[in-house]
Design a protein around this motif. Structure first.
Motif, PDB file in Angstrom:
ATOM      1  N   SER A  16       2.495   1.634  -6.604  1.00 27.86           N
ATOM      2  CA  SER A  16       3.632   2.469  -7.018  1.00 27.86           C
ATOM      3  C   SER A  16       4.648   1.673  -7.844  1.00 27.86           C
ATOM      4  N   TYR A  17       4.955   0.440  -7.428  1.00 26.90           N
ATOM      5  CA  TYR A  17       5.936  -0.335  -8.197  1.00 26.90           C
ATOM      6  C   TYR A  17       5.369  -0.757  -9.557  1.00 26.90           C
ATOM      7  N   ARG A  54       4.748 -10.178  -3.848  1.00 29.29           N
ATOM      8  CA  ARG A  54       4.826  -8.768  -4.259  1.00 29.29           C
ATOM      9  C   ARG A  54       4.548  -8.648  -5.755  1.00 29.29           C
ATOM     10  N   PRO A  56       4.702  -5.623  -9.262  1.00 31.04           N
ATOM     11  CA  PRO A  56       4.266  -6.359 -10.443  1.00 31.04           C
ATOM     12  C   PRO A  56       5.082  -7.633 -10.687  1.00 31.04           C
ATOM     13  N   SER A  68      10.721  -4.883  -9.969  1.00 31.60           N
ATOM     14  CA  SER A  68      10.474  -3.826 -10.962  1.00 31.60           C
ATOM     15  C   SER A  68      11.730  -3.426 -11.755  1.00 31.60           C
ATOM     16  N   ASP A 104      13.887   3.547  -4.779  1.00 32.16           N
ATOM     17  CA  ASP A 104      13.176   2.394  -4.203  1.00 32.16           C
ATOM     18  C   ASP A 104      13.458   2.261  -2.704  1.00 32.16           C
ATOM     19  N   GLN A 112       6.310   3.995   2.198  1.00 30.16           N
ATOM     20  CA  GLN A 112       5.421   2.838   2.406  1.00 30.16           C
ATOM     21  C   GLN A 112       5.262   2.451   3.875  1.00 30.16           C
ATOM     22  N   PHE A 116       1.920   0.894   5.355  1.00 29.12           N
ATOM     23  CA  PHE A 116       1.778  -0.486   5.817  1.00 29.12           C
ATOM     24  C   PHE A 116       1.271  -0.536   7.262  1.00 29.12           C
TER      25      PHE A 116
HETATM   26  N1  LIG Z   1      11.035  -4.842  -4.655  1.00 24.85           N
HETATM   27  C1  LIG Z   1       9.746  -5.034  -5.289  1.00 24.85           C
HETATM   28  C2  LIG Z   1       8.701  -4.320  -4.451  1.00 24.85           C
HETATM   29  C3  LIG Z   1       7.293  -4.553  -4.969  1.00 24.85           C
HETATM   30  C4  LIG Z   1       6.244  -4.139  -3.963  1.00 24.85           C
HETATM   31  O1  LIG Z   1       6.505  -3.910  -2.770  1.00 24.85           O
HETATM   32  N2  LIG Z   1       5.012  -4.036  -4.460  1.00 24.85           N
HETATM   33  C5  LIG Z   1       3.905  -3.723  -3.579  1.00 24.85           C
HETATM   34  C6  LIG Z   1       2.836  -2.971  -4.364  1.00 24.85           C
HETATM   35  S1  LIG Z   1       3.376  -1.316  -4.735  1.00 24.85           S
HETATM   36  C7  LIG Z   1       3.298  -5.003  -3.091  1.00 24.85           C
HETATM   37  O2  LIG Z   1       3.480  -6.027  -3.700  1.00 24.85           O
HETATM   38  N3  LIG Z   1       2.568  -4.960  -1.999  1.00 24.85           N
HETATM   39  C8  LIG Z   1       1.851  -6.109  -1.528  1.00 24.85           C
HETATM   40  C9  LIG Z   1       2.322  -6.598  -0.215  1.00 24.85           C
HETATM   41  O3  LIG Z   1       3.282  -6.048   0.338  1.00 24.85           O
HETATM   42  O4  LIG Z   1       1.733  -7.554   0.272  1.00 24.85           O
HETATM   43  C10 LIG Z   1       9.806  -4.494  -6.723  1.00 24.85           C
HETATM   44  O5  LIG Z   1      10.667  -3.664  -7.024  1.00 24.85           O
HETATM   45  O6  LIG Z   1       9.024  -4.955  -7.567  1.00 24.85           O
END
Ligand SMILES: N[C@@H](CCC(=O)N[C@@H](CS)C(=O)NCC(=O)O)C(=O)O
Length: 221
Positions: A16-17, A54, A56, A68, A104, A112, A116
């Motif tokens: 999603s991000y 995390r 992108p 993001s 967010d 999420q 999770f």
């Molecule tokens: N605050 C971060 C959040 C990014 C995020 O949570 N990305 C998720 C994918 S949508 C992620 O990295 N998940 C992997 C994990 O939590 O290990 C942003 O805005 O980029």
């Protein structure tokens, strides 16, 4: 994409991000190299760049840009295009940033949580996590529906970073806890986001990964 670009995005089509940032890139047709996180070595490279783990993650030459919203602000500063994702007017920008943070922190994060829980392999927590998500999302949906009154897009008349954040968060949140008929503006807004070509592309590119959705993806967008 373009071979002359300095930009590389570590990204996954179903995230999603990542979709939030991809929507911003495609709004202004910004050239970049897509480093797919399922490609060999990409995950390790990404974590080396951003130990928080995390994504992108954006690389521009020798610079690494994370989070993001910061990535989208970076595009707005250094790769401006016809679609201004952060208004120049500071009051208008404040509203954009508020809606971005709201999506967010209170839509994406609530959505999420049960995801999770399932990924952690704790199906026993599913029911409670879904109930918590539903309550949090109902509160967020109600606030957003009111805020959208008289607006075409999240923060006003124009498509902005707030819509980049709203699109994937509402897309997936509606899968976890459907937006009720009592919030017609929000339902209509989600439909409008799905019709926006930049986000429609993000949804399309993520389609083949739907089996990854740990709560089970519905048979619809
Ligand atoms: N605050 C971060 C959040 C990014 C995020 O949570 N990305 C998720 C994918 S949508 C992620 O990295 N998940 C992997 C994990 O939590 O290990 C942003 O805005 O980029």
């Amino acid at each position: 994409m373009s071979e002359s670009t300095t930009l590389t995005l570590y990204s996954h089509p179903f995230s999603s991000y990542c979709q939030k940032v991809l929507t911003a890139l495609w709004e202004n047709d910004i050239a970049f190299t897509y480093r797919h996180l399922e490609d060999p070595g990409a995950g390790a490279e990404c974590t080396a760049l951003w130990p928080i783990g995390r994504f992108p993650v954006l690389v521009d030459g020798d610079r690494t840009i994370v989070e993001s919203s910061i990535i989208i602000e970076y595009f707005d500063m250094h790769f401006p295009g016809p679609v201004q994702l952060i208004p120049v007017d500071r009051e208008a920008a404040l509203e954009v940033r508020l809606l971005d943070r709201f999506c967010d922190n209170y839509v994406m994060a609530a959505m999420q949580k049960p995801v999770f829980e399932m990924l952690k392999g704790d199906p026993g927590r599913k029911e409670a996590a879904m109930a918590e998500a539903a309550a949090a999302l109902d509160t967020a949906y109600a606030w957003l529906d009111t805020r959208l009154a008289g607006r075409r897009w999240a923060a006003g008349a124009d498509f902005t970073m707030a819509d980049c954040a709203a699109a994937p968060s509402l897309f997936y949140a509606d899968w976890v806890h459907p937006i009720g008929a009592n919030w017609p503006r929000l339902r209509e807004y989600r439909v409008q986001l799905l019709a926006r070509p930049s986000f429609a592309r993000a949804v399309e590119e993520g389609r083949r990964y739907r089996s990854y959705f740990p709560l089970g993806a519905p048979d619809r967008d």
